[in-house]
Design an enzyme around this catalytic site. Sequence first.
Site, short mmCIF file in Angstrom:
data_model
loop_
_atom_site.label_atom_id
_atom_site.label_comp_id
_atom_site.label_asym_id
_atom_site.label_seq_id
_atom_site.Cartn_x
_atom_site.Cartn_y
_atom_site.Cartn_z
N ASP A 146 -1.80 -3.71 9.83
CA ASP A 146 -3.24 -4.20 9.25
C ASP A 146 -4.23 -3.32 10.21
O ASP A 146 -4.08 -2.65 11.31
CB ASP A 146 -3.77 -5.70 10.01
CG ASP A 146 -4.81 -6.10 8.75
OD1 ASP A 146 -4.68 -6.10 7.46
OD2 ASP A 146 -5.81 -6.18 9.12
N HIS B 161 -4.96 6.83 13.80
CA HIS B 161 -4.71 5.55 14.53
C HIS B 161 -3.42 5.08 14.30
O HIS B 161 -2.44 4.57 15.08
CB HIS B 161 -5.89 4.48 13.93
CG HIS B 161 -6.04 4.70 12.27
ND1 HIS B 161 -6.14 5.90 11.63
CD2 HIS B 161 -6.02 3.69 11.34
CE1 HIS B 161 -6.39 5.55 10.30
NE2 HIS B 161 -6.12 4.41 10.08
N ARG B 162 -3.02 5.39 12.91
CA ARG B 162 -1.66 4.86 12.43
C ARG B 162 -0.57 5.55 13.32
O ARG B 162 0.42 5.04 13.88
CB ARG B 162 -1.58 5.15 10.98
CG ARG B 162 -0.19 5.00 10.33
CD ARG B 162 -0.42 4.63 8.80
NE ARG B 162 -1.24 3.50 8.51
CZ ARG B 162 -2.73 3.79 7.95
NH1 ARG B 162 -2.98 5.15 7.50
NH2 ARG B 162 -3.27 2.81 7.75
N ASP C 4 -10.44 7.63 4.22
CA ASP C 4 -10.30 9.13 4.51
C ASP C 4 -11.55 10.00 4.24
O ASP C 4 -11.82 10.75 5.19
CB ASP C 4 -9.09 9.49 4.03
CG ASP C 4 -7.87 8.95 4.80
OD1 ASP C 4 -8.18 8.27 5.85
OD2 ASP C 4 -6.74 8.94 4.28
N LYS D 236 0.05 4.08 2.62
CA LYS D 236 0.62 3.73 3.97
C LYS D 236 2.01 4.03 3.95
O LYS D 236 2.45 4.43 5.21
CB LYS D 236 0.09 2.18 4.50
CG LYS D 236 -1.16 1.88 4.82
CD LYS D 236 -0.94 0.46 5.59
CE LYS D 236 -2.48 0.01 5.52
NZ LYS D 236 -2.63 -1.31 6.18
N ASN E 152 0.92 -1.02 -0.11
CA ASN E 152 -0.14 0.02 0.06
C ASN E 152 0.90 1.25 0.07
O ASN E 152 1.50 1.76 1.16
CB ASN E 152 -0.85 -0.23 1.26
CG ASN E 152 -1.92 1.03 1.37
OD1 ASN E 152 -1.62 2.03 0.79
ND2 ASN E 152 -3.06 0.88 1.79
P1 IMP Z 1 -5.32 -3.10 5.24
O1 IMP Z 1 -6.05 -4.42 5.29
O2 IMP Z 1 -4.89 -2.67 6.61
O3 IMP Z 1 -4.51 -3.01 4.00
O4 IMP Z 1 -6.48 -1.79 5.30
C1 IMP Z 1 -8.03 -2.33 4.98
C2 IMP Z 1 -8.67 -1.19 4.34
O5 IMP Z 1 -8.97 -0.12 5.42
C3 IMP Z 1 -7.60 -0.67 3.36
O6 IMP Z 1 -8.17 -1.01 2.05
C4 IMP Z 1 -8.45 0.86 3.30
O7 IMP Z 1 -9.37 0.95 2.50
C5 IMP Z 1 -8.68 1.00 4.75
N1 IMP Z 1 -7.76 1.91 5.53
C6 IMP Z 1 -6.72 1.37 6.41
N2 IMP Z 1 -6.00 2.50 6.92
C7 IMP Z 1 -6.75 3.52 6.45
C8 IMP Z 1 -6.58 5.09 6.73
O8 IMP Z 1 -5.63 5.48 7.20
N3 IMP Z 1 -7.46 5.76 6.01
C9 IMP Z 1 -8.49 5.32 5.31
N4 IMP Z 1 -8.74 3.86 5.05
C10 IMP Z 1 -7.75 3.18 5.66
#
Ligand code: IMP
Length: 188
Positions: free
Chosen positions: A65, A168-169, A144, A12, A9
Amino acid sequence: MEIYFCTGNKHKLKEYKAILEVAGIKVKKVSAKLIEIQANKLEDVAKEKVKTAYEKIKKPVFVEDAGLFIEALNGFPGVYSAYVFKTIGNQGILKLLNGIKNRKAIFKAVIAFVDENHKIHFFKGCCKGKIAYSIRGNFGFGFDPIFIPKGYNKTFAEDVELKNKISHRKRAIEKFVNFLKRKYLSKS
Ligand code: IMP
């Protein structure tokens, strides 16, 4: 110091670089095909991903994740956020919440890090907020444009600098940085 991050990603990665480089930590991207298992907890998904990443590079590495948990939908999409974003997207979430007054939601991120002794460490960050009534903003990624953090009137996609301060990150990274400093930098 430098640290390996296994992710596909690019958004990220950009956020990790922006936040970790302020703390003096250089992020190196590693690519590997990481399978998202079906599980009830972000920690379990992250654990499987980081094991695969470690098998590939055989060096300390971390993965993340994340997910969006909406109160009125009993926490959905949660661990299924990636799939839900790909399928119904932000418009779909807004449709599901059509006519629902309770807009409370929480973003969660879990970092899983494998150290040189193969031990897995977890760092979790959360950010409370609410779901907007429309898609707003052009920055960031994923959910977002529909997430308004608590205490603000802007979505994360309208103010990415704000996002990187309170997300959160960011909160998960803060815990991770403290750990890395205690574990590695205090010995040098
Ligand atoms: P992942 O499985 O951790 O890659 O993320 C799951 C999904 O949550 C991603 O495809 C994004 O659509 C959403 N997501 C994760 N982090 C964020 C963020 O910081 N902002 C917005 N959407 C997020």
